[in-house]
Design a protein around this motif. Structure first.
Motif, PDB file in Angstrom:
ATOM      1  N   ASN A   1      -0.496  40.086  33.703  1.00  0.00           N
ATOM      2  CA  ASN A   1      -0.633  40.609  32.341  1.00  0.00           C
ATOM      3  C   ASN A   1      -0.387  40.084  31.162  1.00  0.00           C
ATOM      4  OD1 ASN A   1       0.020  44.115  32.910  1.00  0.00           O
ATOM      5  ND2 ASN A   1       1.950  43.249  33.657  1.00  0.00           N
TER       6      ASN A   1
ATOM      7  N   PRO B   1       0.522  39.183  28.817  1.00  0.00           N
ATOM      8  CA  PRO B   1       1.189  39.290  27.073  1.00  0.00           C
ATOM      9  C   PRO B   1       1.308  38.380  25.741  1.00  0.00           C
ATOM     10  CG  PRO B   1       3.538  38.880  28.260  1.00  0.00           C
ATOM     11  CD  PRO B   1       2.344  38.077  29.170  1.00  0.00           C
TER      12      PRO B   1
ATOM     13  N   ILE C   1       6.614  37.675  24.238  1.00  0.00           N
ATOM     14  CA  ILE C   1       7.640  38.537  25.091  1.00  0.00           C
ATOM     15  C   ILE C   1       8.657  38.525  23.525  1.00  0.00           C
ATOM     16  CG2 ILE C   1       8.974  38.438  26.262  1.00  0.00           C
ATOM     17  CD1 ILE C   1       6.835  37.415  28.229  1.00  0.00           C
TER      18      ILE C   1
ATOM     19  N   LYS D   1      -0.367  44.010  22.327  1.00  0.00           N
ATOM     20  CA  LYS D   1      -0.068  43.246  23.415  1.00  0.00           C
ATOM     21  C   LYS D   1       0.690  42.193  23.998  1.00  0.00           C
ATOM     22  CE  LYS D   1      -4.629  44.392  24.991  1.00  0.00           C
ATOM     23  NZ  LYS D   1      -4.326  45.014  26.668  1.00  0.00           N
ATOM     24  N   SER D   2       1.462  42.669  22.556  1.00  0.00           N
ATOM     25  CA  SER D   2       3.230  41.752  22.991  1.00  0.00           C
ATOM     26  C   SER D   2       3.689  42.551  23.942  1.00  0.00           C
ATOM     27  CB  SER D   2       3.535  42.081  21.494  1.00  0.00           C
ATOM     28  OG  SER D   2       3.576  40.909  20.712  1.00  0.00           O
ATOM     29  N   LEU D   3       5.137  42.290  25.027  1.00  0.00           N
ATOM     30  CA  LEU D   3       6.111  42.708  25.646  1.00  0.00           C
ATOM     31  C   LEU D   3       6.956  42.806  24.894  1.00  0.00           C
ATOM     32  CD1 LEU D   3       7.135  43.956  28.001  1.00  0.00           C
ATOM     33  CD2 LEU D   3       6.853  41.380  29.055  1.00  0.00           C
TER      34      LEU D   3
ATOM     35  N   ASP E   1       4.131  47.161  25.077  1.00  0.00           N
ATOM     36  CA  ASP E   1       4.843  47.836  26.438  1.00  0.00           C
ATOM     37  C   ASP E   1       6.532  46.822  26.901  1.00  0.00           C
ATOM     38  OD1 ASP E   1       2.273  48.604  27.586  1.00  0.00           O
ATOM     39  OD2 ASP E   1       1.707  47.009  29.128  1.00  0.00           O
ATOM     40  N   TYR E   2       7.264  47.852  27.512  1.00  0.00           N
ATOM     41  CA  TYR E   2       8.478  46.971  27.049  1.00  0.00           C
ATOM     42  C   TYR E   2       9.106  47.681  28.913  1.00  0.00           C
ATOM     43  CZ  TYR E   2      10.488  51.780  27.375  1.00  0.00           C
ATOM     44  OH  TYR E   2      11.013  53.415  27.901  1.00  0.00           O
TER      45      TYR E   2
ATOM     46  N   SER F   1       7.012  49.826  31.869  1.00  0.00           N
ATOM     47  CA  SER F   1       6.530  48.790  32.290  1.00  0.00           C
ATOM     48  C   SER F   1       7.524  49.585  33.885  1.00  0.00           C
ATOM     49  CB  SER F   1       5.348  47.983  31.880  1.00  0.00           C
ATOM     50  OG  SER F   1       4.984  47.915  31.047  1.00  0.00           O
TER      51      SER F   1
END
Length: 356
Positions: free
Chosen positions: A28, A30, A33, A92-94, A119-120, A157
């Motif tokens: 993915n 990211p 993060i 787009k960070s996770l 997303d997490y 996710s």
């Protein structure tokens, strides 16, 4: 252990946890993060976690919040949002939430609302979070002393359950998570309940299979009813009174705050008693429930003034509808019934029974 597919995520266990996480990061890519921890998991869990993560060229930023339910607030969320913004978090960070239920609930809410959602991944480190808080997509914070009044249902996710983190937990926190496991047996599977109440070794190394079974039970329920229109309400057995008790003890300076599971254990016992008076739970099974709960959970004094204040808090319960307080009760072990009512006199009668 075989991974469990939820509605929009995957729960991985133990040996596969870090390889799956690293594969996810690689696939993915990211932009950055963010790892959210509290003061406890920062010291007890973060070093091991970071040593296992291969983020490649992706920068990892660690954010730390104070530990405890009293910090599960919108003010803490604001601080986390501001920190993410300062570190140039984008869509787009996770976000990775490494902690117990407070961290996974609050971190999930922060991620689900930052820039309308990033997303997490949840990495639960407490027994409570492994079997309950990290699975099913419920995120949120408390409103004053009212539990989980603000939040959204938004599944991450992945969920990564590394049960070795349980070795860092105090015993009372292990017991707190055990209450939710007992609940899973009471609402879903009598054989699972029987196995739990006859279990003598509440140690991390002995719990893997039962943690897995609890996740399967919760996932089965949530998959059928992800937004709590019907069946998912059964997961609230013990929580109508339990949450009110937890809120009251948290907000009353004269009381020692209860852990979530300690309050829910009382709530389950009270609501089982109400079940015998309203929908036919047998005396035999009620006594079985009483014995199973009191075997592990010490009784707490709840006097007449406490009872009145707790009953007054019931009006804030999220299951309420059209001004009616709705309970989940038991017709039998493994056979719950939703949207039940109980008057205040019966609730007081249940408290009196509990005190005796």
């Amino acid at each position: 252990m075989k991974s469990i597919k939820t509605k929009s995520a995957i729960v991985h266990f133990n040996d596969s946890v870090y390889s799956e996480l690293n594969a996810y990061i690689k696939a993915n890519n990211p932009s950055k993060i963010f790892v959210l921890v509290d003061t406890n998991t920062h010291d007890a869990c973060l070093p091991k976690f970071l040593s296992k993560v291969d983020s490649g060229e992706v920068v990892i930023e660690v954010m730390e919040m104070p530990e405890g339910e009293d910090h599960k607030t919108i003010d803490i969320c604001t601080g986390v949002w501001e920190a993410m913004s300062e570190y140039n978090a984008d869509r787009k960070s996770l976000m990775i939430n490494l902690g117990g239920g407070v961290v996974t609930d609050l971190g999930g809410f922060v991620a689900s609302t930052y820039m309308r959602g990033i997303d997490y991944i949840n990495v639960p480190t407490s027994l409570l979070a492994m079997v309950d808080a990290s699975v099913g997509g419920k995120t949120g914070v408390d409103l004053g002393n009212l539990k989980n009044q603000i939040g959204v249902i938004s599944e991450g996710s992945m969920v990564l359950i590394d049960t070795s983190f349980l070795e860092t937990l105090p015993h009372n926190h292990m017991i707190s998570g055990y209450a939710e496991m007992l609940k899973h047996g009471l609402i879903y599977d009598k054989s699972y309940w029987n196995m739990l109440v006859n279990f003598e070794n509440l140690e991390a190394s002995a719990l893997d299979n039962m943690i897995y079974d609890s996740v399967v039970i919760k996932n089965n329920i949530v998959t059928e009813d992800p937004t709590e229109k019907g069946l998912r309400k059964v997961l609230n057995f013990g929580h109508t009174l339990g949450h009110a008790i937890e809120s009251y003890f948290l907000g009353n300076g004269d009381k020692i705050p209860l852990l979530h599971g300690e309050a829910i254990a009382i709530g389950m016992l009270l609501e089982a008693y109400i079940s015998t008076k309203t929908i036919g739970l047998s005396t035999e099974e009620f006594k079985e429930i009483e014995k199973g709960i009191l075997k592990t959970f010490s009784k707490i004094e709840i006097n007449e003034n406490d009872q009145k204040a707790i009953i007054d808090l019931l009006k804030y319960d999220k299951k309420n509808s059209h001004g009616k307080i709705n309970f989940v009760l038991l017709e039998a072990i493994g056979k719950p019934k939703i949207d039940c009512e109980a008057n205040n006199d019966l609730i007081i009668e249940a408290f009196e029974y509990y005190n005796k």
